[in-house]
Design a protein around this motif. Structure first.
Motif, PDB file in Angstrom:
ATOM      1  N   ARG A  72     -22.409 -11.011 104.662  1.00 34.40           N
ATOM      2  CA  ARG A  72     -22.924  -9.653 104.892  1.00 34.40           C
ATOM      3  C   ARG A  72     -22.207  -8.637 103.992  1.00 34.40           C
ATOM      4  O   ARG A  72     -22.828  -7.712 103.460  1.00 34.40           O
ATOM      5  CB  ARG A  72     -22.801  -9.268 106.358  1.00 34.40           C
ATOM      6  N   ASP A  75     -23.690  -9.012 100.718  1.00 30.11           N
ATOM      7  CA  ASP A  75     -25.033  -8.425 100.696  1.00 30.11           C
ATOM      8  C   ASP A  75     -24.953  -6.953 100.313  1.00 30.11           C
ATOM      9  O   ASP A  75     -25.737  -6.468  99.482  1.00 30.11           O
ATOM     10  CB  ASP A  75     -25.712  -8.531 102.071  1.00 30.11           C
ATOM     11  N   ARG A  76     -24.022  -6.238 100.929  1.00 32.38           N
ATOM     12  CA  ARG A  76     -23.880  -4.809 100.651  1.00 32.38           C
ATOM     13  C   ARG A  76     -23.430  -4.566  99.207  1.00 32.38           C
ATOM     14  O   ARG A  76     -23.911  -3.644  98.540  1.00 32.38           O
ATOM     15  CB  ARG A  76     -22.925  -4.164 101.656  1.00 32.38           C
ATOM     16  N   GLN A  78     -23.963  -6.587  96.675  1.00 31.28           N
ATOM     17  CA  GLN A  78     -25.076  -6.939  95.805  1.00 31.28           C
ATOM     18  C   GLN A  78     -26.107  -5.809  95.795  1.00 31.28           C
ATOM     19  O   GLN A  78     -26.629  -5.453  94.734  1.00 31.28           O
ATOM     20  CB  GLN A  78     -25.710  -8.249  96.268  1.00 31.28           C
ATOM     21  N   ALA A  79     -26.377  -5.224  96.957  1.00 30.41           N
ATOM     22  CA  ALA A  79     -27.326  -4.104  97.040  1.00 30.41           C
ATOM     23  C   ALA A  79     -26.845  -2.910  96.220  1.00 30.41           C
ATOM     24  O   ALA A  79     -27.656  -2.179  95.643  1.00 30.41           O
ATOM     25  CB  ALA A  79     -27.539  -3.697  98.501  1.00 30.41           C
ATOM     26  N   ALA A  80     -25.520  -2.732  96.131  1.00 30.36           N
ATOM     27  CA  ALA A  80     -24.953  -1.638  95.340  1.00 30.36           C
ATOM     28  C   ALA A  80     -24.905  -1.980  93.853  1.00 30.36           C
ATOM     29  O   ALA A  80     -24.567  -1.128  93.026  1.00 30.36           O
ATOM     30  CB  ALA A  80     -23.545  -1.306  95.840  1.00 30.36           C
TER      31      ALA A  80
END
Length: 160
Positions: A72, A75-76, A78-80
Motif C-alpha cells: 500500500r 501504491d501511494r 507509484q501514484a505520485a
C-alpha cells in the motif's frame, strides 16, 4: 539541551547530545520539507535509492513491516510517480521496485533544501568546532556502518 563538553565524555552524555542533535535535525529538515511524502514513504525512497530492484518482501523486511502494508505504501509512491514496479525477469510473480527519475529528482531537491538549512546552522559555528564535528561524524558513520553490517572488528578506538 547539550551540556558543556568534557575532554572524555561518558557514552551516556554523548548519547544524550546525539539524541538532541538528531531531534534538532528533524526540526530543521521539517522546515526544509515541502515533501508530498510521509516519513515512511521517504524511508522507502531512500532504501530504493541504495537497493535498486529490491523485491517487495525484502523491502517489507527492511521496514520491519508486512508485505500488504508495504504494498500500500508503494501504491501511494507509484501514484505520485516516485516508484516503478517491474515484473521480475526470472519469476513473473516477483515484482521489482525501482526509484523513478521523478523520485530521484525529488530526493535530490529534498537533500538540497536540507543542506541549505544545515549550512545556515553550521555557518554560526566556529571553524574549529565545525572541523571537530566533521571528524566526529565521520567516526560515528564508520562505527554505525560497522554495527549495521556486523563488522564489529572494525569499530575499535580510532586515532586522529
Amino acid at each position: 539541551m547539550v551540556t558543556a563538553l568534557r575532554p572524555h565524555p561518558q557514552p551516556d552524555e554523548v548519547t544524550r547530545a546525539t539524541s538532541t542533535a538528531a531531534e534538532l535535525l528533524e526540526v530543521l529538515w521539517g522546515r526544509a520539507s515541502t515533501a508530498p511524502a510521509s516519513a515512511s514513504q521517504l524511508r522507502v525512497l531512500f532504501i530504493l535509492e541504495h537497493h535498486d530492484g529490491i523485491n517487495l518482501r525484502t523491502l517489507a523486511d527492511s521496514l520491519a513491516s508486512t508485505p500488504p502494508s508495504t504494498s500500500r505504501l508503494c501504491d501511494r509512491l507509484q501514484a505520485a510517480g516516485f516508484l516503478e514496479r517491474v515484473v521480475g525477469p526470472d519469476d513473473r510473480r516477483e515484482i521489482r521496485l525501482h526509484l523513478s527519475s521523478r523520485g530521484r529528482s525529488f530526493l535530490d531537491d529534498l537533500r538540497c533544501r536540507r543542506e541549505r538549512e544545515l549550512q545556515a546552522v553550521l555557518a554560526l559555528m566556529p571553524a574549529a568546532k565545525r572541523a571537530a564535528l566533521q571528524e566526529g561524524l565521520a567516526s560515528f558513520c564508520h562505527a554505525a556502518a560497522a554495527q549495521i553490517h556486523g563488522d564489529v572488528e572494525v569499530v575499535g578506538e580510532q586515532t586522529a
